[in-house]
Each structure stands twice: as C-alpha cells, then as structure tokens.
Design an enzyme around this catalytic site. Structure first.
Site, mmCIF file in Angstrom:
data_model
loop_
_atom_site.group_PDB
_atom_site.id
_atom_site.type_symbol
_atom_site.label_atom_id
_atom_site.label_comp_id
_atom_site.label_asym_id
_atom_site.label_seq_id
_atom_site.Cartn_x
_atom_site.Cartn_y
_atom_site.Cartn_z
ATOM 1 N N PRO A 57 0.843 -1.205 0.000
ATOM 2 C CA PRO A 57 0.000 0.000 0.000
ATOM 3 C C PRO A 57 0.875 1.250 0.000
ATOM 4 O O PRO A 57 1.902 1.309 0.699
ATOM 5 C CB PRO A 57 -0.777 -0.131 1.314
ATOM 6 C CG PRO A 57 -0.756 -1.584 1.641
ATOM 7 C CD PRO A 57 0.588 -2.067 1.147
ATOM 8 N N GLY A 85 3.960 8.329 -0.700
ATOM 9 C CA GLY A 85 5.309 7.858 -1.012
ATOM 10 C C GLY A 85 6.405 8.594 -0.275
ATOM 11 O O GLY A 85 7.559 8.596 -0.696
ATOM 12 N N SER A 86 6.065 9.211 0.872
ATOM 13 C CA SER A 86 7.062 10.019 1.578
ATOM 14 C C SER A 86 7.785 9.252 2.681
ATOM 15 O O SER A 86 8.466 9.862 3.505
ATOM 16 C CB SER A 86 6.391 11.265 2.161
ATOM 17 O OG SER A 86 5.467 10.880 3.159
ATOM 18 N N GLY A 118 0.534 -0.857 6.581
ATOM 19 C CA GLY A 118 0.160 -1.597 5.379
ATOM 20 C C GLY A 118 0.273 -3.098 5.503
ATOM 21 O O GLY A 118 0.136 -3.811 4.510
ATOM 22 N N GLY A 171 -3.958 -4.405 6.309
ATOM 23 C CA GLY A 171 -5.047 -4.051 5.405
ATOM 24 C C GLY A 171 -4.734 -2.736 4.731
ATOM 25 O O GLY A 171 -3.753 -2.073 5.064
ATOM 26 N N VAL A 172 -5.586 -2.368 3.792
ATOM 27 C CA VAL A 172 -5.443 -1.109 3.072
ATOM 28 C C VAL A 172 -6.491 -0.144 3.622
ATOM 29 O O VAL A 172 -7.695 -0.348 3.432
ATOM 30 C CB VAL A 172 -5.660 -1.313 1.558
ATOM 31 C CG1 VAL A 172 -5.543 0.009 0.820
ATOM 32 C CG2 VAL A 172 -4.672 -2.340 1.019
ATOM 33 N N ILE A 173 -6.048 0.865 4.326
ATOM 34 C CA ILE A 173 -6.975 1.862 4.846
ATOM 35 C C ILE A 173 -7.522 2.646 3.657
ATOM 36 O O ILE A 173 -6.744 3.183 2.854
ATOM 37 C CB ILE A 173 -6.253 2.795 5.840
ATOM 38 C CG1 ILE A 173 -5.810 1.990 7.073
ATOM 39 C CG2 ILE A 173 -7.158 3.963 6.247
ATOM 40 C CD1 ILE A 173 -4.859 2.742 7.991
ATOM 41 N N TYR A 205 14.551 15.304 17.926
ATOM 42 C CA TYR A 205 14.700 15.109 16.477
ATOM 43 C C TYR A 205 16.083 15.634 16.113
ATOM 44 O O TYR A 205 16.410 16.788 16.390
ATOM 45 C CB TYR A 205 13.600 15.919 15.797
ATOM 46 C CG TYR A 205 13.421 15.719 14.316
ATOM 47 C CD1 TYR A 205 12.430 14.879 13.828
ATOM 48 C CD2 TYR A 205 14.206 16.401 13.401
ATOM 49 C CE1 TYR A 205 12.220 14.722 12.467
ATOM 50 C CE2 TYR A 205 14.009 16.237 12.038
ATOM 51 C CZ TYR A 205 13.014 15.397 11.574
ATOM 52 O OH TYR A 205 12.806 15.250 10.224
#
Lengths: 527, 527
Positions: free
Chosen positions: B124, B128-129, B256, B259-261, B447
C-alpha cells in the site's frame, strides 16, 4: 478488608445509617407513595448452601488459595444492581470454587500455570466493582478468581517525569496515599474510586475525574506489564511512540481475557492549587447541549463540564432548572484559572445560560445552595443509597454511552423515550435522568440513571428488560454500548454488533497466542 | 502529477532554483571548504535497465495497472536521503513490477484478491514520503505497489461534530482545500504535508502540527475503514469508547501489513483566529530543557513548544543563543491567548530564559530577525535543500525518538556523542543538531539532523553506518526507535528489540487472520 460488604457496595460501616436510610426512604416515598418499602436484609453468607470447591490445589500453592465461603461469595459477582439483588436473594449460582491471592508475580505465574494445566477458568479480579458481569464465573465448570489485592504498592516514583510504577491490585485511595508525600496524584477518580483497582481500570478502560482531555485511563498509561499464560509482556516506558500498533492498547480494554496486568507505569500530575467551579442554569435543554458542545470544542478543556438534565439536577443537586445545569470547573497546579473559567462561562451565557453559583477553591460555600458541591457529595454516597433502596424493591441503576454530537439529539430522545416507556410499562412509575460524565470535541458521554418501583423477587428481571430495551436503542442510534463501564458479560451481544467482525477475529487469534488453553475470563469479549 | 520528481522530493518546478542552489552551496562551502561540491544530476529514468514486469494482469484489471518505467521507478522507494541517493545512482534494485491505482474500493478488493490468488506481494502506497523503507519492495519476487492517489476526496463533512469522512489517498493540501469552505481544518501538518496522504499518516502514526495535546494522527481519528484480504473492516464513529481494545489502534501503525486503509472519519477543528508566538533564548541548554519540561507539565498546552539546540537555532533560524531557543506559540479559534502565552513565557524566564521576539497573528514582523518565522520557512524547504546537497555528496539526514524526561539527559548526551564521533570518524567533519518536535508531560520527542561531507558513491553506506550507531544509542538509552517516522524496513531490528515479544506474536496471529496469504508489505513489522 474484613469489613468489606460481601453482598453490596463498600464497607459495612459506611453503609447508610438508620437515620440516613429513613430520610432517603421518606424522600422517595414522597414521590412514589404506593411502593412497598419493606426491607429485605442480606442473608448470612454461612447459611447459604454453597457447594464445596471442585478443585484440588497442590500443596505448593495452598498458601495463596482460599476456599472460605464468605470469600467465595464476595467474589462471585461485581457490584451492579443485579449483582446486589441476587446476593440479597441468596442466589448462589456461579460462585467461584476458589479465590487465589498472589503475593508476587511468581505466584501469578504459578496460578496461571496451574489453571492452564488443569484447564480451569481463571478470572482476574481487582476491586470487584464491575457493573457488567465482568468478574462473574457465569459458566459451568470450576473457576478460580485471581484477586490481585495483595499487589498494592506504588513501587517507584519518578518525580522528574512525573510517573510511577504501581502494582495492579492497588485501590484508588491507597494509590493516592502513596503518591501524596511526593506531591503527586494520579487524579483518576471514577465513582468506584474507593473500591476499584489500577489493574481493573486498565483492563476496562475506565473513565476518570476529568471531563475533558486526558481522562480515560488509556491516556494516563506509560507502559504495562502483564503475565499471560504464554509468558510475561512488558512495554517500554515512553511518553509516545510511532513504532507499530501500540502494544498497550491491546491490553487496555482486554478485560482479563489476554493476561493478568500486574503493574503499570502511570502518568501523574502535580496536586492542583488553583480551582474554580461555576454552575450555569438553562431554561432550554437544547441550549444547554449547544453550550456544552461549544465549550467542548473551544480548546479550553475544563476539568469538569458536566451537564445535568433537569431531573438529574433536581434529584442530585437540589437545583430547579427547566433546561438543566451545566457544572463547569477548571483546576491547575500551575496557574490561576480565571481567564479559562471566564471564557467558558461567557460561552454558556452566550447560549442563554445564567450563572447559579460560583466557588473558588479554598473559599467556603455559604450560600447553602451550591449545586455542584451537593452533587459531588451525593456522587460518592450513591452506591450506598442504591443498596438501601435495592433492599426495598426499588430499581436503581445506571447505563451509559457516547456518540458523536450529530447523533446526540436523536440518541437522547430515543433512549429516553424507550427508558421511560419501558419503566412505565414494567413498573408503572419511575424516573429517568441524564448527565454528561465526559465531553469530547466530537461528542458527549451521556450517563443515564433510572429510579423505579419494582416488585420484590422480580427486580432483576424487570431491570434486565429495561436494560435490554435501552441497549437496543443505544446500539441503533450510533452510540457505543459502553463509554467506561466495560463490556463484561452483560454487554456482550451489543459489543458483538459494535466491533468490526474482522477485529474480533484478529483479537481471537491474539488470544489463542497469549492464552492457548483459553482459561482467562471465558465468555468475555471473544470466544 | 506529471511534475512529481521520480528521484527526489516534491515537484521538479519547486526544486531549488540555480540561484538558490548557489547560495546554499556557498553557505555550506564556507563551513566545509574542502568538500567536493560536484553536482551529480539524476539519470533519465528511461535510460535505466529496469527489467520488465514479472506479472500478467487479467484484462478485467488492466485499467488500474501501470507498467510504465518512470511510474515504477518513482514508486520503488520513499524519500529518505538513502532513497534519493540510490535514485541518483540509477540503482534499480527492487523496482515494483506494477503500479496499481484503484479508482474505487471495489478496485482495491479486486487487486487484493488478485494478489492473494497469485501470491503477489502488495505494498500500500499513499504519498510515497516514507523515510524508513516502508514502501520499498526490498525482497525477491514480484511486487505490486497499490497507489491510493485516486481516492482523494473529502466525502462528507459533519460540521456539528466537526469531523469529516476522508478518502485515504488524499494528500495534505487537497484535504485542507476541501475542508476550507466549511471553515474547518484537520490541522495535521507533518513536514511531509504536501506529499503525504491521510492513509499514510494513519498507517504510520504520523506526528502533526501541534507540539502538545492532540497531535499524533491517532488522536484525530474517529473511525477507520480498511480493506483487508479477508474482507472489509469498519469501526463505529465514536468520540471515545470503553468497549474492548480499540479496533482503530490495531490499524494505526500497522504500516500496510494488516489491510489497506481506504477512508477514515477524522476530527476537525475550527480555523484558528488568534495566535501568538514567542522565541525565548537561553544561555544554558539544561535550563532550556527544564523550562520546556515545566511548560509541558503546566497544563497550558502550547500549540508550539519547540526547543532548538544552539546549532539548530543558528543553522535554521539564524539565532545565536548558547543554550538554544525555545519557540512557544498558542493558537485558538475561540479566545485570545494572552494569559496562556504570558504564563508560558513567565515559566521560561523563571528558568533563565530571555525573550528574543514576539509576534501576534496578523501583525507584520518588521524586526528582521524573528527566529520562528525564519525557522518555519526553512522547514518547508528543507527536503528540497536536502536533495540539492545530496547531489553534491553531502550527507543530510535526520532521525528522531522520544523518551521519558528522566532519561532525556543521558539519551541526548549518548546520542549526540555517538553521532558526532561517528560523523567525525567517517566523514572527517560534520554537524549534529537537535530540536524537540513534540513535548508531552512525561517526555520530549527529540529530532536530530546531521550535515556531513560524504564521498560520492559512498554516502549511503556512510549514512547507514551513522544511522546504525545512533539507533543503537537510542535503543540502549530508553528511547523509542521512532516517534513519528514509523518502522518500515530500516528500523526493523530495533523495533524487534523494543516491542514485547508476545505482542509481536499476537500481531503475527492477527495478520494471519486478516492477510492469510501474507501478501501485504512483507518484511514490515512482523514475519
């Protein structure tokens, strides 16, 4: 511990005094003059024909098991109305065979190993305050109740982080007593506070003191340690993480079906120094709901934001207000809360509310009519009053839900209508009241109380019929079957409708891994 | 979509201009004069010897599948530094065989059925980040990338509850565009906001705009709908519930694998009208940390509470402050925030902080040196700057964690020391900076950014060595391997140390139920 009531709420010595009982009965009798208020006192536990245990305990474990009849009876049920009435009737169905009281985690492991090896059902038990049949061995076959009451210490306090490692069997007051010297508080005060435990709160996703923000015990949890039949599970102490699905969130709400929670790191707070409470009256309940919603969505986050409907305000706070009373409070350990309460009150008055009374922390309330103070006092005593009335054939019980704001009006109308109609049909009279216990930006948790005259011998069946009808109405109107009372055995069928089937399948698979013999709290949540 | 960079961040037209690039290179060259800043532009995707797909698609599904080489290349990786550099090198290992773009939930079901039947791995893919290898088919055997980009609508808005039903493939700006006419906002602004999707945020437990309170996407979620290979799962819309373990919390962070939310009801807010930002400087970083902790524990809940260490403050905000800079901000749609910011600033100055600048919403900042404004602008452009420097053999990457306050000092010292030492050893020079992205009452999310001169051809290996060393230090010092970047493939070994083994076993069992053929994102989280 010896003074804990085996049949009803709390301790024997804190039950209503004869004078308090008379006053209560007279108040109720004024409303329901035809009711038969004959007192039905509890039987002596030793007089009940409880069958002997069906379990032989190995000598190595005998020190942690009890077969005492009063002990077993007092662990047979929670503290719902239907539990108390069944106790009053001497109903001895489903009494656990043994009560185990582990002194250490090692004992917990040994008890679970014993139960797994012998295929004995094992019911984890904290304070025993379940109102949903969560601790009742409502099945055939032998049962061990695993009472965590001996694991009651605050083991470690981290006052930099403000958190503490607390054993799961500790009851509310004992937790606060141990935190007080450090100036810290868990500040989790469900109505059951005095007789419910940390482990029970975690296992049932208890709702706490605050009306907004961090209030469900879920949000106060830094990490959980649990003993499962498959081994020990302990999560890392973290303020937050994005590493996969939260391990703690699987145990939160697991109701004793996946493992025995033995301790947890809990988030604490400094003890509050500043506080203000305001009661706002309304002429129209719709205005009151809109005001409450606007406050809930304002970002002010009051510590209390409890909307009492007119009947609730009258019965429990002595306030006559045709549209109900909104109790608003702010508290802080850090700063005076004037700007916060001022804006919240402004929102309420913008929605046609009028201030009834205001009280600052530390100031005495000399007005004699402060609605919120009266309400709080009644809140703590309610379960004792419930028991006194249950003995006198009154049906006194509550149910609760939560829904999104868009569904609230329809849900509330439907639930109130069904409750009123059913009470009228079954009991001929009665009162249904509503309050919000918690409010979220996207919806309220509404809590309903029912007071109705029952027939001795039938009050459980009468209540069950009412409960079934209102649960259907909740489920059909986008509510959850429970916001903070848990599922237990009483809510199971509506829970099965509410949760996604695939989640139930996934949870069942997880349970098979953690509890391969299926011994833990059978019949609850899955299986 | 056509202008989306196949190899780097964002769109081609928003990449740094030649002038911006020159300025950036000159700034960095002033610090690292000996570095070789030769530009290594990306190869033409059509020139790369990408093998043909190993999958035959049935005619009924051909409309939703793409075998275009550029399309496949652009879905082969996320947008981490190591992803970008491998793209620049024309590394074509692990390119998905096909990209599927479902138009409807029915398409999702058909694609999953096809993959299950053919035992094809299915990944899934939202925006794409990923920066953790979460969308990379890093395994042998064929792979289908399931890009949800066509499911990008806000389907329904409930402005009473303030929530909306949103399709999972919608990217941040498109969500906000659709909510704006209603005066509402999701207000979830991760750094990846422009090119990340709701489904990706949910699947990875993304961290959002706010430094405190409701900020993880988890807390903004009312209900989730997902298509699993075993069927459709949808939870009830609720503001809160205590009915068993939360079904949503199993999917939140599932990356992912379960399942695919496809859509979710998300909690919204009114668009803010009031706001104030203050920058506070410190001479001593320990004072700054204590001030930040005290604010985090004050119950004030600032919308921003970002502590920049001295290097971070200098590089990204141009502020010289030997103990760092604390950026405090409050915002509200309901009320002026004066009392809130005043008390927060009072806390900071009580800890030896001094106010550097203050800005009210709507007022122009004419001082020319407003640290927080400069920082925000840099924040949005950082990934483009990263790409320009990555082309020039610089190592520019971040990592993040969270821990309880009691562990922060030791964790920070250990992580900084390891990072500095490793960078020095491997690169001969470099800078390590730290900021808090989020703070909780019981701990900060810290961070770290690294800037170091690498050797072309080796920068991925160099970074991997640094990353491995700092991850060990985090894991050994009570940190989580990720606060909001997710686990993916890059964090897997540390994740396996962090989560309880029994939880992994339970999760594996749940996965077998929801994804019996094991097609979903193999190698992530479990299995």
């Amino acid at each position: 511990m010896s003074s804990r009531s085996w049949w009803g709420w709390g301790t024997d010595e804190n039950a209503l005094s004869p004078a308090e009982t008379d006053a209560l009965v007279n108040r109720v009798a004024a409303l329901i003059p035809d009711h038969d208020f004959t007192d039905h006192p509890p039987p002596a536990p030793q007089s009940l024909p409880v069958p002997p245990p069906r379990i032989s305990v190995p000598a190595t474990l005998s020190a942690v098991f009890s077969d005492d009849v009063r002990d077993r009876l007092s662990h047979a049920r929670g503290k719902a109305f239907r539990d108390v009435v069944r106790n009053l009737h001497g109903d001895i169905s489903h009494v656990p065979d043994l009560v185990a009281r582990p002194r250490t985690e090692r004992d917990v492991i040994d008890i679970l190993d014993f139960c797994s090896a012998e295929a004995l059902a094992c019911i984890p038990y904290g304070g025993g305050s379940s109102v949903v049949g969560g601790v009742e061995p409502r099945f055939d076959g032998p049962a061990v109740t695993l009472d965590l009451g001996r694991l009651d210490r605050v083991v470690e306090i981290d006052d930099v982080t403000r958190s503490a490692r607390i054993q799961a069997g500790a009851l509310g007051p004992h937790i606060e007593d141990q935190l007080r010297p450090a100036g810290l508080t868990l500040r989790h005060f469900p109505q059951s506070f005095e007789f419910s435990s940390l482990g029970g709160w975690l296992a049932t996703r208890a709702g706490g003191h605050f009306a907004t923000l961090y209030t469900h015990i879920d949000d106060l949890t830094e990490s959980i340690r649990a003993i499962t039949p498959a081994g020990v599970s302990e999560s890392r102490r973290l303020p937050s993480s994005g590493a996969g699905p939260s391990p703690d969130r699987l145990l939160l709400g697991s109701e004793g079906t996946l493992g025995v929670i033995t301790e947890a790191w809990m988030r604490l707070q400094d003890r509050p120094r500043f506080g203000t409470t305001v009661s706002v009256g309304f002429d129209d309940y719709h205005d009151a709901v809109r005001a409450t919603r606007t406050v809930a969505q304002s970002g002010l986050y009051p510590s209390n934001c409890r909307l009492l409907d007119p009947a609730e305000a009258f019965i429990n706070a002595g306030a006559e207000s045709p549209g109900g009373v909104l109790i608003l409070a702010f508290e802080s350990a850090d700063h005076p809360v004037g700007p916060w309460i001022d804006r919240a009150v402004e929102i309420a008055t913008d929605h046609a509310g009028h201030v009834l009374s205001q009280r600052d922390r530390g100031e005495r309330d000399n007005t004699g009519n402060h609605a919120s103070a009266a309400w709080r006092s009644a809140f703590i005593r309610m379960p004792y009053q419930r028991d006194a009335l249950a003995r006198r054939s009154m049906i006194v019980e509550t149910f609760e839900t939560a829904c999104t704001w868009d569904h609230f009006d329809a849900l509330h109308i439907a639930v109130t209508a069904v409750a009123t109609d059913t009470v009228q049909r079954i009991c001929g009279a009665g009162v249904v009241t509503c309050r919000f216990t918690h409010v979220y930006p996207d919806g309220p948790a509404s809590y309903y109380s029912i007071y109705a005259p029952g027939r001795w011998g039938s009050t459980v069946a009468q209540w069950d019929e009412i409960k079934s009808a209102v649960s259907e109405a909740i489920s059909n109107n986008h509510g959850t079957i429970t916001h903070h009372h848990a599922v237990g055995r009483d809510h199971r069928s509506w829970y099965d409708t509410e949760r996604p089937d695939l989640f139930a399948a996934a949870l069942t698979a997880a349970k098979h891994v953690l509890d391969p013999a299926g011994i833990l709290n059978p019949g609850v949540l899955v299986g």
